[in-house]
Design a protein around this motif. Structure first.
Motif, short mmCIF file in Angstrom:
data_model
loop_
_atom_site.label_atom_id
_atom_site.label_comp_id
_atom_site.label_asym_id
_atom_site.label_seq_id
_atom_site.Cartn_x
_atom_site.Cartn_y
_atom_site.Cartn_z
N VAL A 226 0.87 -1.19 0.00
CA VAL A 226 0.00 0.00 0.00
C VAL A 226 0.90 1.23 0.00
O VAL A 226 2.02 1.20 0.52
N PHE A 227 0.39 2.31 -0.58
CA PHE A 227 1.21 3.52 -0.65
C PHE A 227 1.36 4.16 0.71
O PHE A 227 0.42 4.17 1.53
N TYR A 228 2.52 4.65 0.92
CA TYR A 228 2.87 5.41 2.11
C TYR A 228 1.93 6.62 2.18
O TYR A 228 1.62 7.26 1.16
N VAL A 229 1.47 6.94 3.40
CA VAL A 229 0.39 7.92 3.55
C VAL A 229 0.68 9.27 2.88
O VAL A 229 -0.18 9.86 2.22
N TRP A 230 1.92 9.76 2.98
CA TRP A 230 2.20 11.07 2.38
C TRP A 230 2.10 11.02 0.85
O TRP A 230 1.69 11.99 0.21
N TYR A 231 2.51 9.85 0.32
CA TYR A 231 2.53 9.75 -1.13
C TYR A 231 1.11 9.74 -1.69
O TYR A 231 0.84 10.28 -2.75
N ASP A 232 0.19 9.16 -0.93
CA ASP A 232 -1.21 9.15 -1.41
C ASP A 232 -1.87 10.50 -1.11
O ASP A 232 -2.62 11.04 -1.92
N ALA A 233 -1.49 11.09 0.03
CA ALA A 233 -2.18 12.31 0.47
C ALA A 233 -2.01 13.46 -0.51
O ALA A 233 -2.97 14.18 -0.83
N LEU A 234 -0.80 13.66 -1.00
CA LEU A 234 -0.56 14.82 -1.88
C LEU A 234 -1.45 14.77 -3.13
O LEU A 234 -1.83 15.81 -3.67
N ILE A 235 -1.76 13.54 -3.52
CA ILE A 235 -2.52 13.38 -4.77
C ILE A 235 -3.98 13.84 -4.60
O ILE A 235 -4.70 14.02 -5.58
N ASN A 236 -4.40 14.10 -3.37
CA ASN A 236 -5.77 14.60 -3.17
C ASN A 236 -6.02 15.87 -3.98
O ASN A 236 -7.14 16.15 -4.38
N TYR A 237 -4.94 16.64 -4.18
CA TYR A 237 -5.10 17.91 -4.90
C TYR A 237 -5.53 17.66 -6.36
O TYR A 237 -6.10 18.55 -6.99
N LEU A 238 -5.22 16.47 -6.85
CA LEU A 238 -5.65 16.12 -8.22
C LEU A 238 -7.05 15.49 -8.19
O LEU A 238 -7.89 15.80 -9.05
N THR A 239 -7.28 14.64 -7.20
CA THR A 239 -8.62 14.02 -7.09
C THR A 239 -9.67 15.12 -6.99
O THR A 239 -10.74 15.02 -7.61
N GLY A 240 -9.33 16.16 -6.24
CA GLY A 240 -10.29 17.25 -5.99
C GLY A 240 -10.81 17.92 -7.24
O GLY A 240 -11.92 18.47 -7.24
N ILE A 241 -10.02 17.88 -8.32
CA ILE A 241 -10.50 18.53 -9.55
C ILE A 241 -10.57 17.53 -10.72
O ILE A 241 -10.41 17.89 -11.88
N ASP A 242 -10.82 16.27 -10.34
CA ASP A 242 -11.15 15.25 -11.34
C ASP A 242 -10.05 15.01 -12.38
O ASP A 242 -10.32 14.92 -13.59
N TYR A 243 -8.83 14.87 -11.88
CA TYR A 243 -7.70 14.53 -12.76
C TYR A 243 -8.02 13.24 -13.53
O TYR A 243 -8.48 12.26 -12.94
N GLY A 244 -7.77 13.28 -14.82
CA GLY A 244 -7.98 12.08 -15.63
C GLY A 244 -9.43 11.83 -15.99
O GLY A 244 -9.74 10.85 -16.67
#
Ligand code: ME8
Length: 506
Positions: A226-244
């Motif tokens: 599983v991804f280390y918490v910091w590595y997954d957390a930063l990506i929230n900024y992309l999830t928030g605006i529907d990356y992909g």
């Protein structure tokens, strides 16, 4: 005065760990981001404000176990506490993201698969000294007293596991170049030097997966990890605006993203995150707004610091949410540490809001009642010299635009001080000329209206009350609303209790 540029504005806060409830420190980040979001909406920009909760990692799993709950039960309950707190404090976020959402898992996997396919992730054995509270590894030279994490002063743990690594070392040069080409990527600039300092020390690859726990997002190419918490957390900024998902919207907002964060997490944001973006083939973030810490008695306010009242909801209930917001924004310059005390908060409110602003409003409206049959006069065409109106308004606008709320608020206070001086000098209460009284009170009310507008990002509730008492509406064009002479008057006024009475510490 120039027009305000029309581009979109995307602003984020760090997502908060749900191992404790919100406190004044986390509320400070929210207040900064909320005020900047409100300013940009006022300026007519499409604004998107993202916040949320960080729900993976060892620390959270341990907190859940301590409460005899499963991690899922724990994070569900705790994320509600954050939502409730921000609702109670009137935070105007557009999306509340949780890292346990399906959409976030999908984004993490999509984004990290790109980095993996681009060749920046590899497998190797890792052993190191880990601070559970930081969720980070430390080198021996970084530790205090031999074995203590420099942030939490608690003993680190030796951990050893086979995991995947991100080739951060490959981005030393690209990051240096990026910072050279983007001198305003970090504000204030002292924090940019700190980021460059980390890069210039040399970058080592970082371990990004764990097999020792399963509370996290699985690696799509090797689900035992599983991804280390910091590595997954930063990506929230992309999830928030529907990356992909929605490319057009993503491009529009990502192009003008501003990450607000505390100085404690600068390295993750200003070193790791732009490198991760480069590795996945997207532009690094536009700007980091790095703020300092709120201190109490010289120590960082945190959930475990019991020296002060750290519950922002109790403070807002007792003293008003705008009182707390105004104090945080005026007395703590973004980037520097600032003291937080109830005494300081009440003193700032009494001098700026109760006296400078509230008294002026109350006196002027009382004069409208006694001298002008209770109907407000409109503003005259020109501003009396004494106000330095254009300069002070411009200074406030520029300060908001460059993320310096304290300077914006100071300029508004200067405007109001000049209105107080003017009222004293003109003495409309002694005059029998209706024409003169109308000019004087029309000018002062115009200043009050302008001040309420420029204060709105800091004190939204209070500003709206002032505008409503004056019967002043807002258009969608801030520039025209900020012109002297815009106030039309004609509002029938009744005697009412003061909007901003002085506060006393109980
Ligand atoms: O670090 N003064 O979450 P966190 C000012 N989950 N700001 C303060 C503060 C204080 N005394 N105390 C906390 C994390 N903060 C990670 C972030 S982002 C992808 C992941 C604020 O709950 C400050 O902004 O420990 C700090 O950066 C943030 O809370 C950390 O919150």
């Amino acid at each position: 005065m120039g027009a305000l540029s029309p581009q979109s504005f995307y602003i984020t806060t760090p997502i908060y760990y749900v191992n404790a409830v919100p406190h004044v420190g986390t509320a400070y980040t929210m207040v900064v981001a909320d005020a900047l979001a409100r300013w940009n909406r006022l300026a007519g920009r499409e604004t998107f404000f993202l916040t949320g909760t960080d729900e993976h990692g060892l620390k959270i799993a341990q907190s859940a176990a301590e409460h005899n709950m499963t991690p899922k039960e724990w994070v569900d309950a705790m994320s509600e506490r954050f939502k409730d707190a921000w609702t109670e404090l009137g935070m105007s976020y557009d999306r509340f993201i949780r890292t346990t959402e399906v959409a976030h898992y999908e984004t993490v996997q999509r984004f990290l698969k790109k980095i993996y396919e681009n060749g920046f992730i590899y497998k190797s054995l890792y052993s190191g000294l880990y601070c559970v509270a930081c969720e980070a590894y430390y080198s021996e030279s970084e530790l205090l007293e031999g074995d203590k994490c420099p942030t939490h002063l608690r003993a680190v743990e030796k951990m050893s596991e086979e995991n995947y690594f991100f080739r951060l070392s490959a981005f030393e040069e690209p990051l240096r170049r990026w910072y050279e080409d983007n001198p305003s990527a970090v504000v204030p600039s002292s924090r940019r030097n700190e980021a460059l300092g980390f890069i210039n020390q040399g970058l080592e690859d970082i371990s990004i997966t764990r097999t020792s726990i399963d509370w996290g997002v699985p690696a799509p190419w090797d689900p035992d990890h599983v991804f280390y918490v910091w590595y997954d957390a930063l990506i929230n900024y992309l999830t928030g605006i529907d990356y992909g998902m929605d490319e057009e919207r993503f491009e529009r907002l990502w192009g003008n993203v501003h990450h607000v964060l505390g100085k404690d997490i600068l390295r993750f944001h200003c070193v790791w995150w732009p490198a991760m973006c480069m590795a996945a083939g997207i532009d690094p973030p536009k700007q980091f707004i790095v703020h300092g810490w709120l201190l109490a008695g010289g120590a960082k306010i945190s959930k475990s610091n019991t020296k002060v009242s750290v519950d922002p909801i109790a403070i807002a209930r007792d003293f008003g949410v705008d009182t707390m917001r105004y104090y945080m924004l005026k007395e703590t310059h973004i980037g520097s540490d600032g003291d937080f005390s109830l005494e300081g908060m009440v003193a700032t409110y009494n001098s700026d809001i109760a006296n400078n602003f509230g008294n002026l409003l109350q006196r002027s409206l009382a004069l409208v009642i006694s001298k002008l049959d209770g109907v407000t006069p409109g503003a005259p065409v020109d501003a009396p010299e004494v106000f330095c109106f254009d300069e002070r308004v411009e200074k406030a606008v520029e300060a908001w635009e460059s993320f310096e709320p304290y300077a914006a608020l100071e300029s508004v206070m200067d405007l109001l001080r000049s209105a107080n001086v003017y009222l004293e000098q003109e003495e409309p209460w002694k005059s029998s000329s209706t024409e003169k009284i109308e000019v004087v009170l029309g000018s002062v009310l115009e200043l009050i209206r302008t001040a309420a507008l420029l204060l709105l990002p800091a004190t939204p509730e209070s500003s709206m009350k002032v505008l409503s008492r004056l019967g002043a509406d807002m258009s969608s064009d801030l520039r025209s609303d900020l012109k002297f002479g815009r106030y039309e008057g004609g509002k029938a006024i009744k005697k009412e209790a003061p909007l901003f009475p002085r506060l006393e510490l109980g």
